[in-house]
Write a protein that holds these residues in place. Structure first.
Motif, short mmCIF file in Angstrom:
data_model
loop_
_atom_site.label_atom_id
_atom_site.label_comp_id
_atom_site.label_asym_id
_atom_site.label_seq_id
_atom_site.Cartn_x
_atom_site.Cartn_y
_atom_site.Cartn_z
N ALA A 87 35.92 -34.51 22.37
CA ALA A 87 36.73 -35.17 23.39
C ALA A 87 36.35 -36.64 23.38
O ALA A 87 35.16 -36.97 23.38
N VAL A 88 37.36 -37.51 23.35
CA VAL A 88 37.06 -38.94 23.23
C VAL A 88 37.89 -39.75 24.24
O VAL A 88 38.85 -39.24 24.82
N LYS A 89 37.51 -41.01 24.38
CA LYS A 89 38.34 -41.95 25.15
C LYS A 89 38.63 -43.13 24.24
O LYS A 89 37.71 -43.83 23.79
N VAL A 156 34.86 -44.03 23.02
CA VAL A 156 33.74 -43.30 23.64
C VAL A 156 33.84 -41.82 23.27
O VAL A 156 34.88 -41.19 23.47
N LEU A 157 32.75 -41.29 22.71
CA LEU A 157 32.70 -39.86 22.40
C LEU A 157 32.10 -39.15 23.60
O LEU A 157 30.94 -39.37 23.95
N ASN A 158 32.89 -38.32 24.24
CA ASN A 158 32.37 -37.57 25.39
C ASN A 158 31.90 -36.17 24.99
O ASN A 158 31.16 -35.52 25.72
N GLN A 159 32.37 -35.72 23.85
CA GLN A 159 31.97 -34.39 23.35
C GLN A 159 32.05 -34.49 21.83
O GLN A 159 33.02 -35.04 21.29
N PHE A 160 31.03 -33.96 21.14
CA PHE A 160 31.00 -34.16 19.68
C PHE A 160 30.19 -33.04 19.03
O PHE A 160 29.09 -33.25 18.51
#
Ligand code: DGJ
Length: 742
Positions: A87-89, A156-160
């Motif tokens: 999940a990213v922004k 921005v990487l919120n989940q990786f």
């Protein structure tokens, strides 16, 4: 190295209804296959993971649409409601991704085939490579992800996550490890229930295996069995904070459990700069249809061959000074212990904590970490004197350090208050052992140089040092890096471990043959992300032999005996009052990398003789224990009164069988334990090791077929015939089996 583009030579090709050219990518090891559907411009999907597929099997998958996306990304369609891997922004605030296949590349290396499936977002110049390394000679597929930002500004990487795997539902059970300091590696087994989510995670910051572990096994055929049934195993190779999730969705579309594994993203949102690539840790996957022990054997073989530092070299038998003398020693005491271990047949002496300190002397655990100069009050002849003593006794010498830490009472902290992790406005928060401990900021390259220098200075000055015990006794309890900029504080956990890895890489490049133990208040660093730089780990600060049966059983699920430091401790020891007989302590310690953690001066001549005998017998079985295949037979967790496991040499001509009584009731009836892993057609001669009984066992010197031993096991007395009443509590047996000609 032979690089070939695999757009045409994929395992299967077909035209789907939608008109997309669908290509199936099969990633295989000798006995396993992972099959993916990679249609160019379409979603990458997982079709299958399990027993190796034949060409005929592959054909049947051609038109199959697969189980699920191979790397679910947040933002569109079903992936809004489901758990996701990424999940990213984006710079414009958009939170969505829609990843489609761009190309597939394969590379052959000496021991493996690497497959890289390049995914790109449909809208933004944002790329995700799903990478798989399939070994040619061990049944492990390593999976990881490379995430690249080609947008104009940071994303921005919120989940990786490192990887995702759907697992077909049925009666699936999860095995994992849980525990605490002094009680590490406890086995937990539970069915995966509908609607439930299992989250296994760690947030220590520095170490990561005291409580939960970053490895799991899934038994696909109901209640877990050791030597039968299909099992998928997964080990996240990462020394920092991790999170494993098992989701069981309960709707029409999901006939599977969703398994995600990767760095724990909590408080770790990562700002990916323009043109930067974020490489996740590896998730090692295995499959076996020989039960949990089969999956363990796969992890062990791969670990010894490709991961563990010096995994092909036998380990020395050592005496460690910690539980023997703690901080209370001088050169004469060290010399005496070296003389004693040498006389018992040991090969290495390790001086633990307490040898250093200039202005502040390390005589307790509240000071001097970072001040790595010899305390000449204790050791007037310095390390040179100790090395000379070791040489005199014909053994090697090792030393303890804790290079990632300092104390508020230390010259290092006085000089470099800027090197510790500290929240800037709330002040320092020391803790850990002694209540004064602080963690050095390994995101800072100057600190990395310092930590590297701790090992490098010792090795440059004293090249004969053979072994380093690297300890780490504190967690990150104070989120704040004085080095990282304010808007990158959420990178701290990740940068800490990048820094540690850089240091370890430098050490290993310069000192490949140095033996290094990863210790972290006991078993805090049993992880395959750490072990490429270390030869072994200290399994627990608890050397109580009965509790070790449980801890070592759990630990053996993922880690081989060669890496599991297992010492004969004193009784009572630092933690328990229980007086376990020496024979039992020896028999437990001999199932791992054998060592002693006891002051020989306090042992009777009889006890020393028993240790001497055990050490000489361990030397005979060492290759089987340290390089052999594990077969766990009777679990202590099943509470049947005893536990048993064995190691078998790869050629099946030698084996070592262990049996430990775990409950202590008089006249209790215990099961006879069928063996496993032998060659049914070979004949084996039985010899008991560490014998204390006056009479030999009835099986002593007798020859049995492998088939008989695997069907029946051997009848073993539950007690030792020395002093029937007193010795019955902690009975244990170690049998050595050698194949003989007819
Ligand atoms: C914690 C370790 O686990 C012990 O084995 C010992 O090395 C102590 N630290 C020394 O301080």
């Amino acid at each position: 190295m032979n690089l070939k583009k695999l757009m045409t030579s994929l395992a299967g090709m077909c035209l789907l209804a939608g008109g997309l050219l669908a290509q199936n990518v099969c990633v295989s090891t000798p006995n396993t296959s992972l099959l993916l559907k990679a249609p160019k411009g379409g979603e990458l999907r997982i079709l299958y993971y399990g027993q190796k597929l034949t060409d005929a099997d592959l054909k049947t998958f051609e038109a199959d649409w697969g189980m699920d996306a191979a790397y679910p990304a947040y933002g569109q369609d079903w992936n809004c409601m489901k758990e996701t891997a990424i999940a990213v922004k984006h710079p414009d605030g958009n939170l969505t991704l829609q990843l489609v296949v761009d190309e597939v590349l394969t590379t052959d290396t000496d021991h493996a085939t690497e497959t890289c499936i390049r995914l790109k977002d449909k809208l933004y110049p944002f790329y995700v490579n799903l990478c798989y390394r399939a070994y040619n000679d061990v049944d492990i597929i390593e999976a990881w992800t490379e995430i690249t930002n080609c947008e104009k500004k940071p994303v921005v990487l919120n989940q990786f996550a490192s990887a995702y795997l759907p697992i077909r539902r049925g009666d699936v059970w999860l095995s994992h490890l849980y525990g605490s300091w002094a009680n590490e590696g406890q086995l937990v087994q539970e069915p995966l229930m509908p609607g439930a989510t299992v989250v296994i995670k760690d947030k220590d910051g520095v170490r990561n295996s005291h409580a939960a572990h970053a490895e799991v096994m899934f038994s696909l055929d109901g209640r877990p069995r050791e030597n039968e049934g299909r099992v998928i195993g997964a080990a996240l190779c990462y020394g920092g904070n991790y999170k494993l999730r098992v989701e069981t969705y309960d709707n029409d579309f999901h006939d599977f459990h969703g398994f995600f594994a990767g760095i724990n993203e909590e408080n770790s949102a990562y700002t990916l700069e323009k043109d930067e690539t974020f490489v996740t840790p590896v998730l090692a996957l295995t499959y076996s249809n020989e039960g949990l022990s089969g999956a363990s054997r796969n992890f062990h073989r791969w670990g010894r061959e490709y991961k563990l530092a010096n995994g092909d070299k036998l380990r020395k038998i050592l005496l460690n000074s910690w539980e023997a003398v703690y901080f209370d020693f001088n050169q004469e005491i060290m010399d005496q212990m070296m003389a004693d271990i040498a006389e018992m047949g040991g090969e290495l002496f390790v001086m633990d904590d307490g040898w250093f300190g200039g202005k502040y002397k390390r005589n307790t655990d509240n000071c001097a970490l970072g001040d790595w100069v010899v305390n000449t009050e204790k050791l007037p002849e310095g390390i040179e004197g100790l090395l000379a003593d070791a040489k005199k006794h014909g053994i090697k010498f090792g030393i303890w350090i804790e290079p990632e830490m300092t104390n508020t009472i230390s010259e290092l902290y006085e000089k470099h208050p800027d090197w510790v992790l500290e929240e800037p406005h709330r002040g320092i928060l020391p803790g850990g052992r002694g209540g004064t401990q602080l963690v050095l900021d390994l995101s800072n390259p100057e600190v990395q140089d310092f930590v590297f220098g701790v090992v490098d200075n010792l090795m440059t000055k004293y090249p004969e040092i053979d072994y380093i015990k690297w300890d780490a006794n504190m967690s990150i309890t104070n989120h704040g890096s004085q080095y990282l900029p304010a808007d990158r504080q959420s990178h701290l956990y990740i940068e800490y471990h990048r820094g540690l890895e850089k240091v370890c890489q430098r050490i290993r490049a310069k000192y490949p043959n140095l033996t290094m133990q990863a210790c972290a208040s006991g078993g805090g660093r049993a992880n395959w992300g750490i072990l490429p730089y270390f030869d072994e780990f200290w399994a627990s600060d608890n050397t109580d032999a009965l509790q070790r049966v449980y801890m070592q059983w759990g630990t053996s699920y993922f880690f081989p005996a060669i890496a599991m430091a297992s010492h004969i401790g004193g009784v009572p020891n630092q933690l328990t009052f229980r007086v376990i007989p020496l024979k039992y302590r020896i028999d437990v310690a001999m199932s791992g990398r054998l060592g002693l953690e006891i002051q020989p001066k306090n042992m009777t001549d009889e006890e020393k003789a028993l240790c001497k005998q055990a050490i000489s017998e361990y030397k005979i079985i060492r290759p089987v224990v340290q390089q052999g295949d594990i077969y766990r037979l009777l679990s202590p967790y099943d509470k049947l009164g005893a536990a048993s496991l064995m190691y078998v040499s790869p050629t099946k001509d030698k084996a070592v069988f262990y049996w430990w009584k775990t409950e202590h009731f008089m006249n209790q009836h215990l099961p006879r334990v069928p063996m496993a892993g032998l060659d049914a057609n070979k004949l084996y001669k039985v010899h008991e090791l560490n014998r204390i009984d006056n009479e030999p066992l009835s099986c002593e010197g007798k020859v049995y077929s492998g088939a008989y031993l695997m069907a029946n096991g051997l009848e073993l007395p539950y007690n030792h015939k020395v002093d029937y009443q007193k010795q019955s509590d902690y009975a244990s047996r170690v049998l050595y089996l050698e194949a003989v000609e007819d």
